[in-house]
Design an enzyme around this catalytic site. Structure first.
Site, PDB file in Angstrom:
ATOM      1  N   GLY A  19       5.668  52.728 -74.224  1.00 13.90           N
ATOM      2  CA  GLY A  19       5.466  52.381 -73.613  1.00 13.90           C
ATOM      3  C   GLY A  19       5.392  51.659 -72.387  1.00 13.90           C
ATOM      4  O   GLY A  19       5.872  50.879 -72.120  1.00 13.90           O
ATOM      5  N   THR A  30       5.652  51.974 -70.538  1.00  9.35           N
ATOM      6  CA  THR A  30       5.513  51.757 -69.136  1.00  9.35           C
ATOM      7  C   THR A  30       4.050  51.624 -68.676  1.00  9.35           C
ATOM      8  O   THR A  30       3.201  52.336 -68.994  1.00  9.35           O
ATOM      9  CB  THR A  30       6.199  52.615 -68.300  1.00  9.35           C
ATOM     10  OG1 THR A  30       7.592  52.657 -68.654  1.00  9.35           O
ATOM     11  CG2 THR A  30       6.470  52.808 -66.756  1.00  9.35           C
ATOM     12  N   ILE A  31       3.754  50.708 -67.583  1.00 13.69           N
ATOM     13  CA  ILE A  31       2.289  50.881 -66.867  1.00 13.69           C
ATOM     14  C   ILE A  31       2.740  51.158 -65.211  1.00 13.69           C
ATOM     15  O   ILE A  31       3.824  50.721 -64.762  1.00 13.69           O
ATOM     16  CB  ILE A  31       1.487  49.723 -66.994  1.00 13.69           C
ATOM     17  CG1 ILE A  31       1.879  48.297 -66.239  1.00 13.69           C
ATOM     18  CG2 ILE A  31       1.393  49.377 -68.632  1.00 13.69           C
ATOM     19  CD1 ILE A  31       1.522  47.999 -65.035  1.00 13.69           C
TER      20      ILE A  31
END
Length: 544
Positions: free
Chosen positions: A359, A360-361
């Site tokens: 999960g 990183t954005i």
């Protein structure tokens, strides 16, 4: 080798996709439409690209909690119209974290934990937002939190890809068992369904405190005190003093010339240098002469990436403890010697070299004044540590897992130290002027994605959305790689014949990354930009 100009892109070529390039003078691109629209809202209110990026980042903590949260870390690269500047907002280890601390608690020789309090370093994202606002912002900081507060209080309908990751996370035993997780993210005893409303009123409370104090409540006030108290109650070592001592760092970028352009990355403790090393190795070959989706082209890039990771995993750490320096790892003569190790007829398992001379954005925003921002924030492993501070919606990252307990290693755990980091924003320049702000999310896929998409754009004239849509490979370790099912079967067979051990996986969300791209077409006030957003996530590129 002649690098393409924007007009030299082949706009007719592409891959199966749900996305088209977006052309506008003001653009925000990220992996959730509500967050992208929040950034545009700030631009319409008179804010600049940095203001838009901060507002977008705050919204992303809510709409994609399976990747980031208010307890994330962050990095940024900003072009302010004159200079390029990097920001390292990664967290530091609590003062209690010594090798002896982990030996006593987990036994000598064991690996760093994956979940729980003993993976939580001081979260840096909020401090990063404040630092960016103070240096570059136009609007009051509190205004930038308004869209996120509204989303947290009113709720939003959970989209398809985020829901899939949320549901998978709800089945991970060591995650859901962490203090505060189930109460925050499994409000009905399960993950939300697609289209189901999710409200996060506790996070709205925290966002209001952050807005009203410009982050002071987070690091030296109510939020820090509540987090430290919860840690004491549930087995954590982090303290209010650890929070109070934290500050992000402004840094100069590191770079590598390639195909008439210059790729800039954040320096260690991040892994952006891996993309630079790989490109520096590829410079010793005529990549443009190889068909873009051929076995030979993909094999060459895979081997270059392997060589880069071999050195990065051995030498990269908090720069204060690195035993080999950045300029040594990027030395052209050293990279040429590494390039000579590549055999175009077989895959290899490379070891680290010896570069010592003795999960990183993700989101990106750009405005018509010319300001461009490359920004990334992450929990690390999806929902991170799993720890969520009750009443505050503070979901904490697990970046401490990035340390090692190997004595003598540059990345060994220590008080106040920053761990090896996977999240990396990228920025492309040409002749001293900004060309593209971009990033590709997903663990160690990030530098691999930086390299693969850049080769497609610079060597093969693929426009940003096509380069984003194209099938990717991912190097794991040894001879192991994964390939997307959409890759040409002949290319896959060719790679297998060279000795690559290929695993076929279908979870493109994490395993093959997700990119966001903004390419400058000319004068931003006239020609503007072209933007792309990865179909592997729920996102959008939005502009006006």
């Amino acid at each position: 080798m002649t690098a393409p100009t924007p007009s030299a892109f082949d706009w007719t070529r592409g891959y199966p996709s749900q996305r088209s390039p977006v052309f506008a003078r003001n653009v925000v691109s990220t992996s959730h439409p509500l967050a992208a629209q929040a950034g545009l809202r700030i631009l319409a209110q008179g804010g600049n690209a940095v203001d838009a990026a901060i507002a977008t980042a705050a919204c992303m903590t809510l709409v994609e909690p399976c990747s980031n949260g208010l307890g994330s870390d962050a990095f940024a690269i900003v072009w302010d119209g004159r200079t390029l500047q990097g920001l390292n907002a990664s967290g530091t280890a609590p003062q209690a974290w010594t090798p002896d601390y982990f030996d006593r608690k987990y036994g000598a020789g064991s690996a760093m934990p994956r979940r729980g309090w003993d993976t939580v370093t001081v979260p840096g994202a909020v401090a990063g937002w404040v630092a960016l606002s103070e240096r570059y912002g136009k609007l009051p900081f509190a205004d930038l939190m308004t869209p996120a507060i509204e989303i947290a209080e009113r709720g939003y309908a959970v989209p398809v890809i985020v829901q899939g990751k949320w549901r998978m996370a709800s089945e991970v035993t060591d995650l859901v068992a962490q203090p505060g997780f189930a109460e925050a993210f499994l409000p009905r005893g399960r993950a939300p369904q697609v289209g189901e409303q999710f409200r996060f009123e506790a996070a709205a409370r925290t966002l209001r405190l952050i807005a009203g104090s410009k982050g002071e409540a987070f690091y030296r006030g109510e939020i820090a005190e509540a987090t430290a108290a919860f840690a004491r109650e549930t087995g954590g070592a982090i303290t209010a003093a650890d929070f109070a001592a934290y500050a992000p760092q402004w840094v100069d970028t590191i770079s590598m010339d390639y195909a008439g352009h210059t790729l800039h990355e954040i320096p260690p403790n991040g892994q952006g240098i891996a993309a630079l090393i790989a490109l520096g190795i590829l410079k010793n070959f005529d990549v443009a002469a190889l068909p873009v989706d051929s076995t030979a082209s993909q094999h060459l890039q895979i081997e270059a990436m392997k060589l880069a990771f071999a050195d990065v995993y051995r030498y990269v750490s908090d720069p204060r403890t690195m035993q080999v320096q950045v300029d040594e790892l990027l030395d052209p003569a050293y990279l040429a010697s590494r390039a000579k190790l590549i055999d175009m007829k077989r895959a290899q398992d490379f070891q680290a070299g010896n570069p010592v001379k003795g999960g990183t954005i993700y989101l990106t925003a750009a405005d018509e004044s010319g300001m461009m921002v490359s920004f990334i924030q992450s929990n690390y492993m999806g929902f991170g540590s799993g720890v969520v501070v009750p009443g505050y919606g503070l979901s904490l990252q697990n970046r401490g897992h990035g340390f090692t307990r190997e004595a003598g290693h540059a990345n060994v755990v220590a008080p106040g130290k920053r761990p090896f980091h996977t999240i990396i924003p990228a920025f492309l320049m040409k002749d001293g002027q900004p060309q593209m702000s971009y990033g590709v999310m997903g663990g160690n896929m990030q530098p691999q994605g930086h390299m693969q998409t850049l080769v497609r754009m610079l060597d093969h004239r693929q426009h940003p959305q096509a380069a984003c849509d194209a099938p990717r490979w991912r190097f794991n370790e040894g001879l192991s790689i994964n390939v997307e099912p959409s890759m040409n079967p002949d290319t896959i067979a060719g790679l297998a014949a060279l000795g690559h051990q290929i695993g076929d996986i279908h979870d493109s969300y994490q395993d093959f990354g997700a990119g966001q791209f903004i390419w400058r077409l000319g004068d931003p006030a006239v020609e503007g930009y072209v933007a792309a957003s990865d179909p592997r996530r729920d996102g959008a590129a939005a502009g006006w």
